[in-house]
Design a protein around this motif. Structure first.
Motif, PDB file in Angstrom:
ATOM      1  N   TRP A  28       0.765  -1.172  -0.085  1.00 47.12           N
ATOM      2  CA  TRP A  28       0.127   0.085  -0.061  1.00 47.12           C
ATOM      3  C   TRP A  28       0.965   1.173   0.025  1.00 47.12           C
ATOM      4  CZ3 TRP A  28      -5.125  -0.169  -0.678  1.00 47.12           C
ATOM      5  CH2 TRP A  28      -5.719  -1.566  -0.473  1.00 47.12           C
ATOM      6  N   PRO A  29       1.508   1.585  -1.139  1.00 50.39           N
ATOM      7  CA  PRO A  29       2.207   2.855  -1.201  1.00 50.39           C
ATOM      8  C   PRO A  29       1.574   4.092  -0.954  1.00 50.39           C
ATOM      9  CG  PRO A  29       2.001   1.864  -3.426  1.00 50.39           C
ATOM     10  CD  PRO A  29       1.524   1.037  -2.206  1.00 50.39           C
ATOM     11  N   LEU A  30       1.874   5.023  -0.135  1.00 47.42           N
ATOM     12  CA  LEU A  30       1.458   6.373   0.079  1.00 47.42           C
ATOM     13  C   LEU A  30       1.790   7.148  -1.154  1.00 47.42           C
ATOM     14  CD1 LEU A  30      -0.097   8.231   2.211  1.00 47.42           C
ATOM     15  CD2 LEU A  30       2.237   8.783   2.850  1.00 47.42           C
ATOM     16  N   THR A  31       0.710   7.740  -1.555  1.00 49.71           N
ATOM     17  CA  THR A  31       0.956   8.775  -2.975  1.00 49.71           C
ATOM     18  C   THR A  31       0.010   9.912  -2.441  1.00 49.71           C
ATOM     19  OG1 THR A  31      -1.090   7.464  -4.060  1.00 49.71           O
ATOM     20  CG2 THR A  31       0.955   6.996  -4.673  1.00 49.71           C
ATOM     21  N   LEU A  32       0.347  11.055  -2.964  1.00 48.36           N
ATOM     22  CA  LEU A  32      -0.128  12.216  -2.992  1.00 48.36           C
ATOM     23  C   LEU A  32      -0.626  12.847  -4.279  1.00 48.36           C
ATOM     24  CD1 LEU A  32       2.221  14.043  -0.264  1.00 48.36           C
ATOM     25  CD2 LEU A  32      -0.008  13.031   0.112  1.00 48.36           C
ATOM     26  N   GLY A  87      -5.908  34.155  -9.087  1.00 48.29           N
ATOM     27  CA  GLY A  87      -5.925  33.990  -7.707  1.00 48.29           C
ATOM     28  C   GLY A  87      -5.817  32.579  -7.106  1.00 48.29           C
ATOM     29  N   GLU A  88      -5.873  32.583  -6.030  1.00 47.82           N
ATOM     30  CA  GLU A  88      -5.768  31.270  -5.385  1.00 47.82           C
ATOM     31  C   GLU A  88      -7.159  30.401  -5.323  1.00 47.82           C
ATOM     32  OE1 GLU A  88      -3.053  30.052  -3.487  1.00 47.82           O
ATOM     33  OE2 GLU A  88      -2.100  31.613  -4.367  1.00 47.82           O
ATOM     34  N   PRO A  89      -6.777  28.990  -5.494  1.00 45.48           N
ATOM     35  CA  PRO A  89      -7.805  28.143  -5.619  1.00 45.48           C
ATOM     36  C   PRO A  89      -8.359  27.878  -4.181  1.00 45.48           C
ATOM     37  CG  PRO A  89      -5.807  26.891  -5.669  1.00 45.48           C
ATOM     38  CD  PRO A  89      -5.684  28.424  -5.901  1.00 45.48           C
ATOM     39  N   GLU A  90      -9.796  27.819  -4.271  1.00 38.92           N
ATOM     40  CA  GLU A  90     -10.215  27.264  -2.857  1.00 38.92           C
ATOM     41  C   GLU A  90     -10.139  25.833  -2.298  1.00 38.92           C
ATOM     42  OE1 GLU A  90     -14.834  26.660  -0.925  1.00 38.92           O
ATOM     43  OE2 GLU A  90     -14.448  27.621  -2.834  1.00 38.92           O
ATOM     44  N   PHE A  91      -9.333  25.841  -1.229  1.00 37.00           N
ATOM     45  CA  PHE A  91      -9.204  24.478  -0.744  1.00 37.00           C
ATOM     46  C   PHE A  91     -10.525  23.947  -0.119  1.00 37.00           C
ATOM     47  CE2 PHE A  91      -8.262  21.728   3.059  1.00 37.00           C
ATOM     48  CZ  PHE A  91      -7.593  20.717   2.451  1.00 37.00           C
ATOM     49  N   PHE A  92     -10.876  22.689  -0.908  1.00 39.13           N
ATOM     50  CA  PHE A  92     -12.115  22.043  -0.119  1.00 39.13           C
ATOM     51  C   PHE A  92     -11.876  20.947   0.812  1.00 39.13           C
ATOM     52  CE2 PHE A  92     -16.169  19.598  -0.829  1.00 39.13           C
ATOM     53  CZ  PHE A  92     -17.022  20.700  -0.638  1.00 39.13           C
ATOM     54  N   GLY A  93     -10.838  20.196   0.479  1.00 40.24           N
ATOM     55  CA  GLY A  93     -10.650  19.036   1.361  1.00 40.24           C
ATOM     56  C   GLY A  93      -9.688  17.952   1.173  1.00 40.24           C
ATOM     57  N   VAL A  94      -9.334  16.956   1.935  1.00 34.08           N
ATOM     58  CA  VAL A  94      -8.300  15.966   1.395  1.00 34.08           C
ATOM     59  C   VAL A  94      -9.043  14.580   1.601  1.00 34.08           C
ATOM     60  CG1 VAL A  94      -6.280  14.650   2.260  1.00 34.08           C
ATOM     61  CG2 VAL A  94      -6.352  17.137   2.379  1.00 34.08           C
ATOM     62  N   TYR A  95      -9.181  13.921   0.457  1.00 35.86           N
ATOM     63  CA  TYR A  95      -9.695  12.768   0.318  1.00 35.86           C
ATOM     64  C   TYR A  95      -8.936  11.535   0.466  1.00 35.86           C
ATOM     65  CZ  TYR A  95     -13.650  15.365  -0.407  1.00 35.86           C
ATOM     66  OH  TYR A  95     -14.679  16.659  -0.174  1.00 35.86           O
ATOM     67  N   LEU A  96      -9.201  10.336   0.673  1.00 33.27           N
ATOM     68  CA  LEU A  96      -8.488   9.225   0.789  1.00 33.27           C
ATOM     69  C   LEU A  96      -9.099   8.074  -0.451  1.00 33.27           C
ATOM     70  CD1 LEU A  96      -6.326   7.233   1.990  1.00 33.27           C
ATOM     71  CD2 LEU A  96      -7.942   6.445   3.314  1.00 33.27           C
ATOM     72  N   ASP A 104      -3.727   6.653  -1.663  1.00 34.60           N
ATOM     73  CA  ASP A 104      -3.707   7.997  -2.207  1.00 34.60           C
ATOM     74  C   ASP A 104      -4.595   8.977  -1.519  1.00 34.60           C
ATOM     75  OD1 ASP A 104      -3.137   9.593  -4.312  1.00 34.60           O
ATOM     76  OD2 ASP A 104      -4.674   8.972  -5.518  1.00 34.60           O
ATOM     77  N   HIS A 105      -3.797  10.051  -1.032  1.00 34.16           N
ATOM     78  CA  HIS A 105      -4.279  11.134  -0.468  1.00 34.16           C
ATOM     79  C   HIS A 105      -4.475  12.288  -1.361  1.00 34.16           C
ATOM     80  CE1 HIS A 105      -2.931   8.951   2.899  1.00 34.16           C
ATOM     81  NE2 HIS A 105      -3.929   9.366   3.587  1.00 34.16           N
ATOM     82  N   ILE A 106      -5.604  12.598  -1.845  1.00 34.55           N
ATOM     83  CA  ILE A 106      -5.969  13.656  -2.737  1.00 34.55           C
ATOM     84  C   ILE A 106      -6.552  14.983  -2.163  1.00 34.55           C
ATOM     85  CG2 ILE A 106      -7.480  14.306  -4.793  1.00 34.55           C
ATOM     86  CD1 ILE A 106      -7.958  11.084  -4.621  1.00 34.55           C
ATOM     87  N   GLY A 107      -5.689  16.192  -2.483  1.00 31.94           N
ATOM     88  CA  GLY A 107      -6.115  17.532  -2.180  1.00 31.94           C
ATOM     89  C   GLY A 107      -6.970  17.976  -3.190  1.00 31.94           C
ATOM     90  N   PHE A 108      -8.127  18.446  -2.665  1.00 33.28           N
ATOM     91  CA  PHE A 108      -9.353  18.731  -3.608  1.00 33.28           C
ATOM     92  C   PHE A 108      -9.661  20.254  -3.695  1.00 33.28           C
ATOM     93  CE2 PHE A 108     -14.019  18.686  -5.015  1.00 33.28           C
ATOM     94  CZ  PHE A 108     -13.722  18.671  -6.309  1.00 33.28           C
ATOM     95  N   PHE A 109      -9.570  20.931  -4.747  1.00 44.76           N
ATOM     96  CA  PHE A 109      -9.843  22.509  -4.725  1.00 44.76           C
ATOM     97  C   PHE A 109     -10.874  22.926  -5.759  1.00 44.76           C
ATOM     98  CE2 PHE A 109      -5.451  21.144  -3.819  1.00 44.76           C
ATOM     99  CZ  PHE A 109      -5.312  22.056  -2.712  1.00 44.76           C
ATOM    100  N   VAL A 110     -11.234  24.169  -5.773  1.00 44.50           N
ATOM    101  CA  VAL A 110     -12.293  24.424  -6.362  1.00 44.50           C
ATOM    102  C   VAL A 110     -11.818  25.757  -7.161  1.00 44.50           C
ATOM    103  CG1 VAL A 110     -14.767  25.305  -6.269  1.00 44.50           C
ATOM    104  CG2 VAL A 110     -14.357  23.433  -4.908  1.00 44.50           C
ATOM    105  N   VAL A 111     -11.914  25.974  -8.417  1.00 46.19           N
ATOM    106  CA  VAL A 111     -11.663  27.284  -9.090  1.00 46.19           C
ATOM    107  C   VAL A 111     -12.959  28.027  -9.627  1.00 46.19           C
ATOM    108  CG1 VAL A 111     -10.277  28.090 -11.106  1.00 46.19           C
ATOM    109  CG2 VAL A 111      -9.222  26.274  -9.558  1.00 46.19           C
ATOM    110  N   LYS A 112     -13.238  28.934  -9.427  1.00 44.61           N
ATOM    111  CA  LYS A 112     -14.554  29.570 -10.269  1.00 44.61           C
ATOM    112  C   LYS A 112     -14.159  30.836 -11.028  1.00 44.61           C
ATOM    113  CE  LYS A 112     -17.396  28.162  -6.191  1.00 44.61           C
ATOM    114  NZ  LYS A 112     -18.216  28.710  -5.242  1.00 44.61           N
ATOM    115  N   ASP A 113     -12.873  31.265 -11.190  1.00 44.85           N
ATOM    116  CA  ASP A 113     -12.407  32.015 -12.075  1.00 44.85           C
ATOM    117  C   ASP A 113     -11.334  31.713 -12.607  1.00 44.85           C
ATOM    118  OD1 ASP A 113     -12.349  34.597 -13.252  1.00 44.85           O
ATOM    119  OD2 ASP A 113     -11.533  35.523 -11.601  1.00 44.85           O
TER     120      ASP A 113
END
Length: 162
Positions: A28-32, A87-96, A104-113
């Motif tokens: 189970w390798p750890l990935t980002l 500008g900066e994306p909105e951080f929404f969460g980290v998911y597994l 796999d740990h996934i950082g999820f972001f929202v971009v509206k502009d």
């Protein structure tokens, strides 16, 4: 003598624990990774279809060395869809995600502009990149993509599993 026994037991315990960690890593390798939901002015969401995997997904990919999850997600937006956030994306969460025998740990972001950027489409990786109305997603949109979209739009509570 007790010092010697204590050291050998300590060394043996260290070796056993090290082997356990390495064998666990081997399975189970750890990935980002980083992914982004980009919305246009109509509220349509950007999805991509890869050449190497089925389904429609949010743009994203692995975090490279010396890169944050946000930087990875924004790099992937540029590379996969030729857009960049203003500008900066909105951080929404980290998911597994535990698919493909990895953690796999996934950082999820929202971009509206965002704005278009110069470049060439990555035809060997991306078969298609398009915006879709959230209530009219294409056939084959992955479950994780649908769940995250429902969370972003306020329809569902957040689930830590991708």
């Amino acid at each position: 003598m007790s010092r010697l026994i204590g050291r050998s037991v300590g060394a043996a315990t260290y070796v056993v624990n090290r082997i356990r960690r390495l064998s666990r890593f081997g399975r189970w390798p750890l990935t980002l990774g980083g992914r982004a939901a980009a919305f246009d002015s109509r509220g349509h969401v950007l999805l991509v279809r890869h050449t190497y995997a089925p389904g429609w997904h949010f743009p994203g990919g692995a975090v490279d060395a010396r890169e944050t999850m946000a930087q990875a997600a924004m790099r992937e937006l540029r590379e996969e869809a030729l857009i960049a956030p203003r500008g900066e994306p909105e951080f929404f969460g980290v998911y597994l995600s535990l698919t493909e025998n990895k953690s796999d740990h996934i950082g999820f972001f929202v971009v509206k502009d965002f704005e278009p950027v110069d470049g060439r489409a990555r035809v060997l990786e991306i078969a298609e990149a398009r915006f879709f109305a959230p209530d009219d997603l294409p056939k084959g949109t992955t479950g994780g993509t649908r769940r995250r979209l429902n969370e972003v739009l306020g329809g569902k509570p957040r689930d830590p599993a991708w």
